[in-house]
Design an enzyme around this catalytic site. Structure first.
Site, PDB file in Angstrom:
ATOM      1  CD  GLU A  22      24.677  -0.867 -38.524  1.00 14.99           C
ATOM      2  OE1 GLU A  22      24.055  -0.113 -39.297  1.00 14.99           O
ATOM      3  OE2 GLU A  22      24.286  -1.141 -37.369  1.00 14.99           O
TER       4      GLU A  22
ATOM      5  CD  GLU B  36      23.209   0.649 -31.336  1.00 11.90           C
ATOM      6  OE1 GLU B  36      23.818   1.733 -31.159  1.00 11.90           O
ATOM      7  OE2 GLU B  36      22.282   0.511 -32.155  1.00 11.90           O
TER       8      GLU B  36
ATOM      9  CG  ASP C 231      17.519   0.799 -32.303  1.00 13.27           C
ATOM     10  OD1 ASP C 231      17.875   0.319 -33.407  1.00 13.27           O
ATOM     11  OD2 ASP C 231      18.336   1.271 -31.477  1.00 13.27           O
ATOM     12  CB  SER C 232      15.882  -0.098 -37.786  1.00 10.71           C
ATOM     13  OG  SER C 232      15.535  -1.459 -37.579  1.00 10.71           O
TER      14      SER C 232
ATOM     15  CE  LYS D 149      20.816  -5.390 -32.513  1.00 10.64           C
ATOM     16  NZ  LYS D 149      21.359  -3.999 -32.516  1.00 10.64           N
TER      17      LYS D 149
ATOM     18  CG  ASP E 129      18.037  -3.143 -31.446  1.00  8.33           C
ATOM     19  OD1 ASP E 129      19.053  -3.740 -31.053  1.00  8.33           O
ATOM     20  OD2 ASP E 129      17.894  -2.754 -32.627  1.00  8.33           O
TER      21      ASP E 129
END
Length: 254
Positions: A172, A105, A34-35, A103, A73
């Site tokens: 991270e 978070e 999602d970056s 993925k 993501d």
């Protein structure tokens, strides 16, 4: 690879052309991160990117790949606090992009959503430590889990995610000793970004490590190229050649 003691190399990819190069170079895992919100769309955070946008980027990457595993993501708002929404979002990603995994978070806060996605047979990669989707909660991109209480919670969350059935975990921006401890305690591979060398693999944002984006320079980033300057130089020379009518020359026209 973890069992053999072989480190895992992972990079981000968002488009067909770059993914094709990374795959040809031998990268083992490609993360459609999602970056993309930051490096492809220019947003300040990863929060604004949509599920449709992530699926578009994932489709582009999957079409380029012959060997690498592709993980996508799940963007902010598609799984937090709602297991059924999480399942529906993950199914859309898998069906429409043909990627290999998603993925998510967070730890105990999202565990029911993680379990819902896993219940459909969709592989899930976890992500703990600095979780960029929660940046407004943290208030900054500072190193996480430096105090004992937060470090203990991270360890507990890592075990909770592994017990639920994740196949890998990203850590991270946490202390190296903590990253090494988590990797030693988990059976699944632990991939670090700013989590030290004691984990099972590393991931970087491709645009950062190639020096396309030079506005982001954390301690954990190693730049392998300076494409920012090389691209500007190449484009400047092209403009100059056009202006002085050197391009195209006789060999470059029909």
């Amino acid at each position: 690879m973890k069992q053999r003691g072989e480190k895992i190399a992972m990079l981000t990819a968002y488009d067909y052309s770059m993914a094709k190069l990374l795959d040809a170079a031998g990268i083992e895992v490609l993360l459609v991160g999602d970056s993309a919100a930051n490096v492809m769309a220019g947003y300040e955070t990863t929060v604004p990117i949509t599920l449709d946008a992530m699926i578009y980027h994932a489709q582009s990457v999957v079409r380029a790949v012959n060997r690498a595993m592709v993980v996508v993501d799940m963007p902010f708002g598609t799984y937090q606090g709602n297991p059924m929404r999480a399942l529906e979002s993950a199914i859309r990603i898998m069906k429409e992009s043909e990627a290999h995994a998603v993925k998510m978070e967070g730890g105990r806060e999202v565990i029911e959503s993680v379990k819902a996605v896993l219940s459909a047979g969709i592989p899930v990669m976890g992500h703990l430590g600095l979780t960029p989707q929660s940046i407004y909660k943290f208030g900054s991109y500072a190193v996480r889990a430096t105090d004992p209480e937060e470090a203990q919670k991270l360890i507990e969350d890592a075990h909770l995610l592994e017990d639920a059935g994740i196949f890998a975990l990203v850590l991270e921006k946490i202390p190296a000793d903590l990253g090494k401890k988590v990797a030693s305690e988990l059976k699944v591979p632990v991939i670090g970004i700013g989590a030290g060398g004691g984990v099972d693999g590393q991931v970087l944002v491709t645009h950062d490590m190639l020096g396309i984006n030079i506005d982001f320079s954390p301690r954990f980033l190693r730049r392998y190229l300076n494409l920012h300057d090389e691209i500007i130089d190449a484009v400047s020379r092209y403009i100059e050649d056009v202006k002085r009518q050197d391009f195209p020359n006789e060999d470059e026209q029909y």
